[in-house]
Design a protein around this motif. Structure first.
Motif, short mmCIF file in Angstrom:
data_model
loop_
_atom_site.label_atom_id
_atom_site.label_comp_id
_atom_site.label_asym_id
_atom_site.label_seq_id
_atom_site.Cartn_x
_atom_site.Cartn_y
_atom_site.Cartn_z
N LEU A 77 0.81 -1.21 0.00
CA LEU A 77 0.00 0.00 0.00
C LEU A 77 0.86 1.27 0.00
CD1 LEU A 77 -2.78 -1.03 2.54
CD2 LEU A 77 -2.95 -0.92 0.04
N GLY A 78 2.18 1.09 0.04
CA GLY A 78 3.08 2.24 0.04
C GLY A 78 3.24 2.86 1.41
N ARG A 79 2.99 2.09 2.43
CA ARG A 79 3.10 2.60 3.81
C ARG A 79 4.16 1.84 4.57
NH1 ARG A 79 -2.14 5.07 5.73
NH2 ARG A 79 -3.26 5.45 3.80
N LYS A 101 0.27 1.72 14.48
CA LYS A 101 -1.06 2.30 14.32
C LYS A 101 -1.10 3.06 13.00
CE LYS A 101 -2.10 2.92 19.17
NZ LYS A 101 -2.50 3.85 20.22
N GLY A 102 -2.29 3.12 12.43
CA GLY A 102 -2.43 3.87 11.19
C GLY A 102 -3.88 3.95 10.76
N ILE A 103 -4.09 4.63 9.63
CA ILE A 103 -5.44 4.82 9.12
C ILE A 103 -5.40 4.82 7.60
CG2 ILE A 103 -5.27 7.33 9.22
CD1 ILE A 103 -8.29 7.34 9.96
N ILE A 104 -6.43 4.27 7.01
CA ILE A 104 -6.64 4.36 5.56
C ILE A 104 -7.90 5.19 5.39
CG2 ILE A 104 -7.04 3.14 3.40
CD1 ILE A 104 -5.73 0.67 4.73
N GLU A 105 -7.73 6.39 4.90
CA GLU A 105 -8.85 7.30 4.69
C GLU A 105 -9.68 6.84 3.49
OE1 GLU A 105 -9.71 9.68 6.66
OE2 GLU A 105 -7.92 10.03 7.85
N ALA A 151 -9.56 3.78 -3.04
CA ALA A 151 -9.53 3.37 -4.45
C ALA A 151 -8.10 3.06 -4.88
CB ALA A 151 -10.14 4.45 -5.34
N GLN A 152 -7.16 3.92 -4.50
CA GLN A 152 -5.77 3.68 -4.83
C GLN A 152 -5.24 2.43 -4.11
OE1 GLN A 152 -2.91 6.59 -3.47
NE2 GLN A 152 -1.46 6.03 -5.08
N ALA A 153 -5.66 2.20 -2.89
CA ALA A 153 -5.23 1.02 -2.15
C ALA A 153 -5.71 -0.25 -2.85
CB ALA A 153 -5.76 1.06 -0.71
N ILE A 154 -6.95 -0.25 -3.31
CA ILE A 154 -7.49 -1.41 -4.03
C ILE A 154 -6.71 -1.63 -5.32
CG2 ILE A 154 -9.51 -2.29 -5.27
CD1 ILE A 154 -11.22 -0.80 -3.10
N GLU A 155 -6.40 -0.55 -6.04
CA GLU A 155 -5.62 -0.66 -7.28
C GLU A 155 -4.23 -1.23 -7.01
OE1 GLU A 155 -5.46 3.00 -9.50
OE2 GLU A 155 -7.64 3.27 -9.31
N ARG A 156 -3.58 -0.75 -5.96
CA ARG A 156 -2.23 -1.23 -5.63
C ARG A 156 -2.25 -2.73 -5.29
NH1 ARG A 156 2.05 1.96 -3.13
NH2 ARG A 156 2.00 4.03 -4.04
N LEU A 157 -3.22 -3.14 -4.49
CA LEU A 157 -3.30 -4.55 -4.12
C LEU A 157 -3.63 -5.41 -5.34
CD1 LEU A 157 -5.10 -4.31 -0.66
CD2 LEU A 157 -2.68 -4.76 -1.10
N LEU A 182 -8.89 -8.00 2.93
CA LEU A 182 -8.67 -6.55 3.07
C LEU A 182 -9.28 -5.80 1.89
CD1 LEU A 182 -7.55 -4.21 4.68
CD2 LEU A 182 -5.36 -4.54 3.51
N VAL A 183 -9.18 -6.35 0.70
CA VAL A 183 -9.80 -5.70 -0.47
C VAL A 183 -11.31 -5.61 -0.27
CG1 VAL A 183 -10.27 -5.94 -2.94
CG2 VAL A 183 -7.95 -6.33 -2.07
N GLN A 184 -11.91 -6.67 0.23
CA GLN A 184 -13.35 -6.65 0.50
C GLN A 184 -13.69 -5.62 1.57
OE1 GLN A 184 -15.65 -8.25 -1.37
NE2 GLN A 184 -13.85 -8.77 -2.57
N MET A 185 -12.86 -5.54 2.59
CA MET A 185 -13.07 -4.55 3.65
C MET A 185 -12.94 -3.14 3.08
SD MET A 185 -10.97 -4.21 7.22
CE MET A 185 -11.82 -3.67 8.69
N LEU A 186 -11.95 -2.92 2.23
CA LEU A 186 -11.77 -1.61 1.61
C LEU A 186 -13.00 -1.22 0.79
CD1 LEU A 186 -8.05 -1.99 0.52
CD2 LEU A 186 -8.93 -0.17 2.00
#
Length: 105
Positions: free
Chosen positions: A26-28, A33-37, A42-48, A87-91
């Motif tokens: 995800l580039g992190r 601790k963290g957050i995905i806003e 959309a970018q996270a789904i594309e990266r995965l 995680l993709v489903q959760m996103l």
């Protein structure tokens, strides 16, 4: 262990090595601790999805067991697709519900 949480989906737990790998995809940086806003989902789904496609292409080009012989290391039993699918489903669920995802160790 990583625990991904959101108001819109059930908690998702990943072991540390898998969680570290997913966060890197995800580039992190792996962090306790963290957050995905929602705006980043959309970018996270594309990266995965891109990482899964690359992993599957590499598996297709890998020599078969017979070609490798005795010294062959068996392929990873659980594919990247199987590891990131929850995680993709959760996103997707959280994106539709306009809810962020937070994680903690």
């Amino acid at each position: 262990m990583y625990k991904f949480r959101s108001q819109a989906a059930a908690d998702l737990i990943m072991l540390t090595p898998t969680g570290d790998r997913v966060l890197a995809l995800l580039g992190r940086e792996p962090a306790s601790k963290g957050i995905i806003e929602v705006a980043d989902m959309a970018q996270a789904i594309e990266r995965l999805s891109a990482a899964v496609a690359a992993d599957e292409a590499a598996r297709q080009q890998a020599p078969s067991d017979e070609e490798q012989g005795e010294a062959h290391r068996p392929a990873e039993a659980v594919s990247l697709r199987q590891r990131v699918w929850p995680l993709v489903q959760m996103l997707r669920t959280c994106q539709a519900a306009d809810e962020p995802i937070v994680w903690g160790v």
